[in-house]
Design a protein around this motif. Structure first.
Motif, PDB file in Angstrom:
ATOM      1  N   CYS A  84       0.832  -1.212   0.000  1.00  0.00           N
ATOM      2  CA  CYS A  84       0.000   0.000   0.000  1.00  0.00           C
ATOM      3  C   CYS A  84       0.862   1.255   0.000  1.00  0.00           C
ATOM      4  O   CYS A  84       0.560   2.225  -0.701  1.00  0.00           O
ATOM      5  N   GLU A  85       1.935   1.235   0.752  1.00  0.00           N
ATOM      6  CA  GLU A  85       2.850   2.382   0.767  1.00  0.00           C
ATOM      7  C   GLU A  85       3.484   2.577  -0.620  1.00  0.00           C
ATOM      8  O   GLU A  85       3.643   3.707  -1.080  1.00  0.00           O
ATOM      9  N   TYR A  86       3.800   1.487  -1.291  1.00  0.00           N
ATOM     10  CA  TYR A  86       4.392   1.551  -2.633  1.00  0.00           C
ATOM     11  C   TYR A  86       3.438   2.242  -3.604  1.00  0.00           C
ATOM     12  O   TYR A  86       3.872   3.030  -4.448  1.00  0.00           O
ATOM     13  N   TYR A  87       2.142   1.950  -3.475  1.00  0.00           N
ATOM     14  CA  TYR A  87       1.148   2.527  -4.379  1.00  0.00           C
ATOM     15  C   TYR A  87       0.465   3.758  -3.787  1.00  0.00           C
ATOM     16  O   TYR A  87      -0.573   4.199  -4.285  1.00  0.00           O
ATOM     17  N   GLY A  88       1.031   4.308  -2.750  1.00  0.00           N
ATOM     18  CA  GLY A  88       0.417   5.469  -2.112  1.00  0.00           C
ATOM     19  C   GLY A  88       1.456   6.314  -1.418  1.00  0.00           C
ATOM     20  O   GLY A  88       2.626   6.336  -1.798  1.00  0.00           O
ATOM     21  N   ARG A  89       0.996   6.988  -0.363  1.00  0.00           N
ATOM     22  CA  ARG A  89       1.924   7.803   0.428  1.00  0.00           C
ATOM     23  C   ARG A  89       1.415   7.910   1.852  1.00  0.00           C
ATOM     24  O   ARG A  89       0.202   7.954   2.103  1.00  0.00           O
ATOM     25  N   ILE A  90       2.352   7.952   2.762  1.00  0.00           N
ATOM     26  CA  ILE A  90       2.010   8.063   4.173  1.00  0.00           C
ATOM     27  C   ILE A  90       1.602   9.510   4.477  1.00  0.00           C
ATOM     28  O   ILE A  90       2.223  10.449   3.981  1.00  0.00           O
ATOM     29  N   ILE A  91       0.542   9.671   5.249  1.00  0.00           N
ATOM     30  CA  ILE A  91       0.103  11.018   5.634  1.00  0.00           C
ATOM     31  C   ILE A  91       0.041  11.191   7.149  1.00  0.00           C
ATOM     32  O   ILE A  91      -0.217  12.291   7.631  1.00  0.00           O
ATOM     33  N   TYR A  92       0.273  10.102   7.878  1.00  0.00           N
ATOM     34  CA  TYR A  92       0.154  10.181   9.334  1.00  0.00           C
ATOM     35  C   TYR A  92       1.036   9.109   9.947  1.00  0.00           C
ATOM     36  O   TYR A  92       1.010   7.955   9.517  1.00  0.00           O
ATOM     37  N   ASN A  93       1.810   9.507  10.953  1.00  0.00           N
ATOM     38  CA  ASN A  93       2.701   8.585  11.630  1.00  0.00           C
ATOM     39  C   ASN A  93       2.927   9.132  13.025  1.00  0.00           C
ATOM     40  O   ASN A  93       3.687  10.081  13.199  1.00  0.00           O
ATOM     41  N   THR A  94       2.268   8.551  14.008  1.00  0.00           N
ATOM     42  CA  THR A  94       2.433   9.057  15.362  1.00  0.00           C
ATOM     43  C   THR A  94       2.144   7.970  16.390  1.00  0.00           C
ATOM     44  O   THR A  94       1.572   6.931  16.070  1.00  0.00           O
TER      45      THR A  94
END
Length: 173
Positions: A84-94
């Motif tokens: 999913c990260e490969y086909y997208g982008r992270i927007i939240y990490n906490t």
């Protein structure tokens, strides 16, 4: 103990197209592109896996539409996240602990009873899920750290996904 929440904007159709494609060129590209992340998973879970049952084997299962290692549901979840990260982008990490809904994925993989805890939300359900989650009271899957801040974060995640018209996955571990 710390828990973490990651959220990704993703194109679910691209993730779905990986599953069962039997595309060995795609498997090679994903293995190469995700090498560092797959190696990291193998190193982290080294005592729980064998060389024939590792992150690369699970990625091959996903590409081939197989579930040869259901006892390693955790690894399917982590590899799913990497795809999913490969086909997208992270927007939240906490640091947080959210269990907002029943686990779900865009592809049929085994789900772990422990971590990662995964929620996959198609773009068509974003508005409804945002309303459902906004109605949650503290302690009902959200609010273990700071309810107000977590609700602001949750609204941010959904607003980003709605504005981008992208599917959303949320992982907890």
């Amino acid at each position: 103990m710390s828990y973490y929440v990651h959220a990704y904007l993703v194109d679910a159709d691209k993730v779905k197209a990986v599953y069962g494609s039997h595309d060995m060129d795609l498997l090679s590209r994903l293995s190469s592109s995700l090498k560092e992340k797959l190696d990291s998973l193998n190193n982290y879970f080294g005592s729980e896996i064998s060389p024939s049952e590792d992150a690369y084997s699970v990625l091959a299962d996903i590409v081939n539409g197989e579930k040869r290692f259901p006892h390693m549901a955790f690894m399917y979840g982590y590899v799913y996240e990497k795809v999913c990260e490969y086909y997208g982008r992270i927007i939240y990490n906490t640091e947080n602990l959210w269990q907002l809904d029943k686990q779900s994925t865009f592809i049929p993989i085994p789900l772990s009873d422990d971590f990662p805890y995964i929620i996959s939300i198609p773009v068509s359900e974003l508005e409804i899920k945002k309303q459902q989650y906004a109605a949650l009271e503290a302690g009902n899957g959200i609010g273990d750290y700071d309810y107000e801040e977590e609700m602001d974060d949750l609204n941010f995640i959904f607003d980003e996904a709605i504005e981008a018209q992208k599917d959303l996955i949320i992982t907890v571990y």
